[in-house]
Write a protein that holds these residues in place. Structure first.
Motif, PDB file in Angstrom:
ATOM      1  N   ALA A  71      38.303  47.777  28.659  1.00 14.72           N
ATOM      2  CA  ALA A  71      37.596  48.297  29.821  1.00 14.72           C
ATOM      3  C   ALA A  71      37.745  49.816  29.867  1.00 14.72           C
ATOM      4  CB  ALA A  71      38.157  47.670  31.096  1.00 14.72           C
ATOM      5  N   ARG A 180      33.647  45.191  36.165  1.00 23.50           N
ATOM      6  CA  ARG A 180      34.388  44.742  34.987  1.00 23.50           C
ATOM      7  C   ARG A 180      34.116  43.267  34.693  1.00 23.50           C
ATOM      8  NH1 ARG A 180      38.460  47.637  37.900  1.00 23.50           N
ATOM      9  NH2 ARG A 180      38.729  49.731  37.031  1.00 23.50           N
ATOM     10  N   GLN A 318      38.785  39.086  31.003  1.00 21.98           N
ATOM     11  CA  GLN A 318      38.772  40.120  29.974  1.00 21.98           C
ATOM     12  C   GLN A 318      39.575  39.692  28.751  1.00 21.98           C
ATOM     13  OE1 GLN A 318      40.258  43.343  32.424  1.00 21.98           O
ATOM     14  NE2 GLN A 318      38.247  44.316  32.515  1.00 21.98           N
TER      15      GLN A 318
END
Length: 359
Positions: A71, A180, A318
């Motif tokens: 990220a 995100r 993620q």
């Protein structure tokens, strides 16, 4: 509990995974402190990679980013190093920094090295010799350390002041983590749009601007070798910044698995928060808010609770993204996909309770 570098049970340093290996000679030349006799890796972390460097006269810790998608702004080794270096004089729980390397030619990415804090890290289970009173004392001391961090005079330290972006931290976090999540979606990601809408509609104003850790858990703490209730170190400052303290606490509570929580959440547990004598989430929040002077009702706390779980789901997503796209072969990451789905259900249950209560 184990020393963060032993080969006992818990989360010991183990042989370095092939995909995470680096040029030890290059690091040794850069460090200039003598021969690195052994390198081992701590397997528990799911973000930055952490290694134990054994020299003849000392043990050091090396931190570097993982491979694969990152990220924007994440895994900034220079920032993590600067925060701890600036904080050390006023917050004694920070490890001593040894050096920072921004030259990617050394091992392929920036990294930093710090002194190893002597002590043990509370992992999944505590020693059987600890009494219920010992466990309660450890718990209280841990959350008192968070309150101590939140009481640091940020304005007196230019390096810490520079971390802040002023009021609006809650709003920036909501929009930032939503963005995100969108970038980390995989084919199996559920529909979170109603949860995101609930969060966006209920975000409060910041209660304060303080230095926050953003990943405060028992397994990021070190306790004294001679006293398992006394905190001597706080580790993993990757996400530290200046922001809202209740957001920091809410993020921590997302990881706090109680003894009465369901079976899947128990599997999610990485710290001994279920041990007999540990406080409940509501007890921790009440104690912290009383000490810090933040009057927060149970209804108002629901936002911080849901957002903490949402943020944890984004972090899990993620990590799952990297595993899903075969950017890592670490089998520990296989559980993160199901974890995202579970956290979705958990958020919905809290929101449903909020609706029933008329919040």
């Amino acid at each position: 509990m184990t020393d963060k570098g032993t080969d006992d049970s818990g989360n010991p340093a183990k042989p370095v995974r092939d995909e995470d290996a680096f040029d030890v000679d290059a690091v040794q030349d850069w460090l200039g402190l003598g021969e690195i006799e052994e390198v081992r890796q701590f397997p528990g972390g799911a973000s930055n990679l952490t290694y134990l460097l054994r020299l003849a006269d000392r043990e050091l810790i090396l931190r570097r980013p993982p491979a694969g998608q990152k990220a924007a702004g994440a895994h900034d080794m220079g920032r993590e190093h600067r925060i701890q270096d600036a904080l050390k004089p006023v917050f004694p729980y920070v490890p001593e920094m040894v050096g920072y390397c921004e030259d990617e030619a050394v091992l392929g990415s920036p990294f930093y090295v710090m002194a190893k804090v002597e002590g043990t890290v509370p992992r999944r289970d505590l020693p059987s010799t600890m009494t219920r009173d010992d466990v309660s004392r450890l718990c209280g001391n841990a959350w008192d350390v968070l309150a101590e961090l939140h009481s640091v005079d940020v304005a007196a330290h230019a390096e810490l002041v520079a971390l802040g972006r002023g009021d609006g931290y809650v709003g920036r976090q909501v929009s930032g983590w939503t963005g995100r999540f969108a970038k980390a979606r995989t084919d199996d990601t559920g529909d979170w749009s109603d949860i995101e809408a609930w969060i966006a509609a209920r975000q409060p104003a910041d209660v304060a601007q303080v230095l926050i850790h953003n990943d405060f858990r028992l397994d990021n703490l070190v306790v004294a070798p001679d006293d398992p209730t006394r905190i001597v170190g706080v580790l993993d400052w990757e996400m530290a910044t200046v922001g809202d303290p209740l957001m920091d606490l809410g993020g921590s509570m997302a990881y706090w698995v109680e003894a009465a929580d369901d079976e899947f959440f128990q599997m999610f547990r990485r710290q001994p928060s279920q041990a007999d004598g540990m406080w409940t989430r509501s007890e921790i929040v009440a104690r912290y808010c009383e000490r810090m002077g933040y009057p927060v009702s149970p209804e108002e706390w629901r936002f911080y609770e849901v957002f903490g779980l949402y943020r944890l789901a984004v972090i899990a997503q993620q990590i799952w993204y990297r595993y899903f796209h075969k950017q890592t072969t670490n089998e520990q990451y296989a559980v993160f996909g199901p974890a995202v789905g579970y956290l979705e259900t958990r958020c919905r249950s809290i929101i449903a309770a909020s609706d029933v209560a008329g919040d």
